[in-house]
Design a protein around this motif. Structure first.
Motif, mmCIF file in Angstrom:
data_model
loop_
_atom_site.group_PDB
_atom_site.id
_atom_site.type_symbol
_atom_site.label_atom_id
_atom_site.label_comp_id
_atom_site.label_asym_id
_atom_site.label_seq_id
_atom_site.Cartn_x
_atom_site.Cartn_y
_atom_site.Cartn_z
ATOM 1 N N GLY A 1 49.244 33.867 36.357
ATOM 2 C CA GLY A 1 47.991 33.904 36.642
ATOM 3 C C GLY A 1 47.317 35.471 36.647
ATOM 4 N N GLY A 2 48.251 36.327 37.052
ATOM 5 C CA GLY A 2 47.896 37.694 36.891
ATOM 6 C C GLY A 2 47.783 38.037 35.415
ATOM 7 N N VAL A 3 48.604 37.864 34.474
ATOM 8 C CA VAL A 3 47.880 37.961 33.176
ATOM 9 C C VAL A 3 47.062 37.582 32.715
ATOM 10 N N TYR A 4 46.663 36.086 32.935
ATOM 11 C CA TYR A 4 45.407 35.335 32.769
ATOM 12 C C TYR A 4 43.921 36.328 33.543
ATOM 13 N N THR A 5 44.261 36.723 34.621
ATOM 14 C CA THR A 5 43.331 37.579 35.135
ATOM 15 C C THR A 5 42.959 38.542 34.247
ATOM 16 N N ILE A 6 43.734 39.473 33.906
ATOM 17 C CA ILE A 6 43.760 40.703 33.179
ATOM 18 C C ILE A 6 43.155 40.087 31.787
ATOM 19 N N TRP A 7 43.513 39.316 31.181
ATOM 20 C CA TRP A 7 42.878 38.796 29.833
ATOM 21 C C TRP A 7 41.500 38.350 30.121
ATOM 22 N N TRP A 8 41.061 37.754 31.212
ATOM 23 C CA TRP A 8 39.659 37.139 31.230
ATOM 24 C C TRP A 8 38.784 38.423 31.383
ATOM 25 N N ASN A 9 39.320 39.301 32.456
ATOM 26 C CA ASN A 9 38.351 40.477 32.624
ATOM 27 C C ASN A 9 38.148 41.518 31.541
ATOM 28 N N GLN B 1 20.621 47.231 33.279
ATOM 29 C CA GLN B 1 21.303 45.764 33.789
ATOM 30 C C GLN B 1 22.690 45.577 32.949
ATOM 31 N N ILE B 2 23.162 45.926 32.094
ATOM 32 C CA ILE B 2 24.236 45.679 31.467
ATOM 33 C C ILE B 2 25.233 46.878 32.091
ATOM 34 N N GLU B 3 25.140 48.005 32.225
ATOM 35 C CA GLU B 3 26.221 48.792 32.689
ATOM 36 C C GLU B 3 26.739 48.637 33.715
ATOM 37 N N PRO B 4 26.319 47.901 34.950
ATOM 38 C CA PRO B 4 26.798 47.490 36.087
ATOM 39 C C PRO B 4 28.183 46.155 35.602
ATOM 40 N N ALA B 5 27.452 45.575 34.947
ATOM 41 C CA ALA B 5 28.646 44.290 34.499
ATOM 42 C C ALA B 5 29.853 45.114 33.799
ATOM 43 N N VAL B 6 29.620 45.978 32.852
ATOM 44 C CA VAL B 6 30.726 46.436 32.265
ATOM 45 C C VAL B 6 31.647 47.225 33.035
ATOM 46 N N LYS B 7 30.998 48.051 33.915
ATOM 47 C CA LYS B 7 31.986 48.932 35.106
ATOM 48 C C LYS B 7 32.733 47.864 35.867
ATOM 49 N N ALA B 8 32.106 46.657 36.464
ATOM 50 C CA ALA B 8 32.772 45.852 37.315
ATOM 51 C C ALA B 8 33.694 45.102 36.546
ATOM 52 N N ARG C 1 35.438 46.082 34.105
ATOM 53 C CA ARG C 1 36.399 47.147 33.760
ATOM 54 C C ARG C 1 37.534 47.361 35.245
ATOM 55 N N ARG C 2 36.604 47.479 36.203
ATOM 56 C CA ARG C 2 37.426 47.846 37.333
ATOM 57 C C ARG C 2 38.265 46.542 37.913
ATOM 58 N N GLN C 3 37.820 45.545 37.756
ATOM 59 C CA GLN C 3 38.592 44.130 37.998
ATOM 60 C C GLN C 3 39.920 44.071 36.992
ATOM 61 N N ARG C 4 39.668 44.318 36.007
ATOM 62 C CA ARG C 4 40.828 44.552 34.873
ATOM 63 C C ARG C 4 41.845 45.476 35.146
ATOM 64 N N ASP C 5 41.510 46.834 35.578
ATOM 65 C CA ASP C 5 42.516 47.869 36.178
ATOM 66 C C ASP C 5 42.972 47.268 37.592
ATOM 67 N N LEU C 6 42.212 46.730 38.441
ATOM 68 C CA LEU C 6 42.857 46.307 39.699
ATOM 69 C C LEU C 6 43.975 45.087 39.501
ATOM 70 N N SER C 7 43.631 44.321 38.389
ATOM 71 C CA SER C 7 44.584 43.102 38.132
ATOM 72 C C SER C 7 45.661 43.555 37.653
ATOM 73 N N TRP C 8 45.722 44.714 36.812
ATOM 74 C CA TRP C 8 46.970 45.408 36.301
ATOM 75 C C TRP C 8 47.703 45.979 37.655
ATOM 76 N N ILE C 9 47.305 46.511 38.529
ATOM 77 C CA ILE C 9 47.907 47.004 39.602
ATOM 78 C C ILE C 9 48.362 45.803 40.366
ATOM 79 N N GLY C 10 47.657 44.667 40.605
ATOM 80 C CA GLY C 10 48.145 43.556 41.366
ATOM 81 C C GLY C 10 49.522 43.046 40.602
#
Length: 206
Positions: free
Chosen positions: A90-98, A136-143, A145-154
């Motif tokens: 589940g963690g690996v899939y979350t990282i890949w999806w984000n 409009q696109i910059e917030p999605a890119v940052k969001a 990227r942040r979720q991907r990094d948090l998934s790595w930490i998780g």
């Protein structure tokens, strides 16, 4: 005189060659000894010594850090291994999806920043939607990227927790939980110079 110089130069070159050979042999021997020490250290770390109960939890912890589920297998808690790998999947899939979403929106952001476009259209569920601008696109890119990094930490935290769980289980297995450990309150009869006296005796068995 020339002959003497030739003999001396020959002797010095021979001595130098012998020193170089000796140095090479010593360095090779040292490398072999160092590699042997490393192998013996790894064997002592990863080998479970059943006679030493303190070494078992340490070995279980190191095995779990090397490969998730290895410590649980050492503890014979095989039912925990599917849970560990399901969480890891589940963690690996979350990282890949984000990360996939991050790259997707970043490609459209680069069109606005690098290619100097004023607006872009983004395909969503097979349909082009937009137009979208940079703000409009910059917030999605940052969001994403942040979720991907948090998934790595998780994932790292989950890896550590499963190692701790295996270590704690190994400690609990070495704890004496037999019925011999008991605290009993019993009547007692003691004799003295003044005669016999009745009382209560507290007995701890371990």
């Amino acid at each position: 005189m020339i002959r003497i110089l030739i003999v001396l130069s020959f002797i010095s070159s021979t001595t130098l060659a012998q020193k170089l050979d000796t140095t090479k042999v010593l360095s090779t021997t040292k490398a072999v000894v160092d590699s042997t020490k490393k192998l013996s250290f790894l064997k002592s770390v990863l080998k479970t010594d059943s006679s030493n109960k303190r070494s078992i939890p340490r070995t279980v912890l190191l095995r779990s850090l090397v490969l998730p589920g290895w410590g649980q297998a050492t503890n014979k808690q095989y039912w925990v291994i599917p849970i560990v790998y399901a969480a890891a999947a589940g963690g690996v899939y979350t990282i890949w999806w984000n990360n996939d979403k991050y790259k997707f929106y970043k490609s459209y952001l680069s069109q606005l920043v690098v290619d100097k476009k004023t607006e872009v259209f983004i395909p969503v569920n097979g349909e082009l939607r937009g137009p979208f601008v940079q703000t409009q696109i910059e917030p999605a890119v940052k969001a994403y990227r942040r979720q991907r990094d948090l998934s790595w930490i998780g994932l790292a935290v989950g890896w550590t927790l499963q190692a701790i769980q295996a270590n704690v289980s190994a400690h609990l297995k070495g704890f004496d939980m037999t019925e011999d450990i008991s605290l009993k309150l019993e009547p007692a009869l003691e004799s003295s110079s003044f005669g016999a006296s009745a009382g209560v005796k507290l007995r701890l068995n371990f």
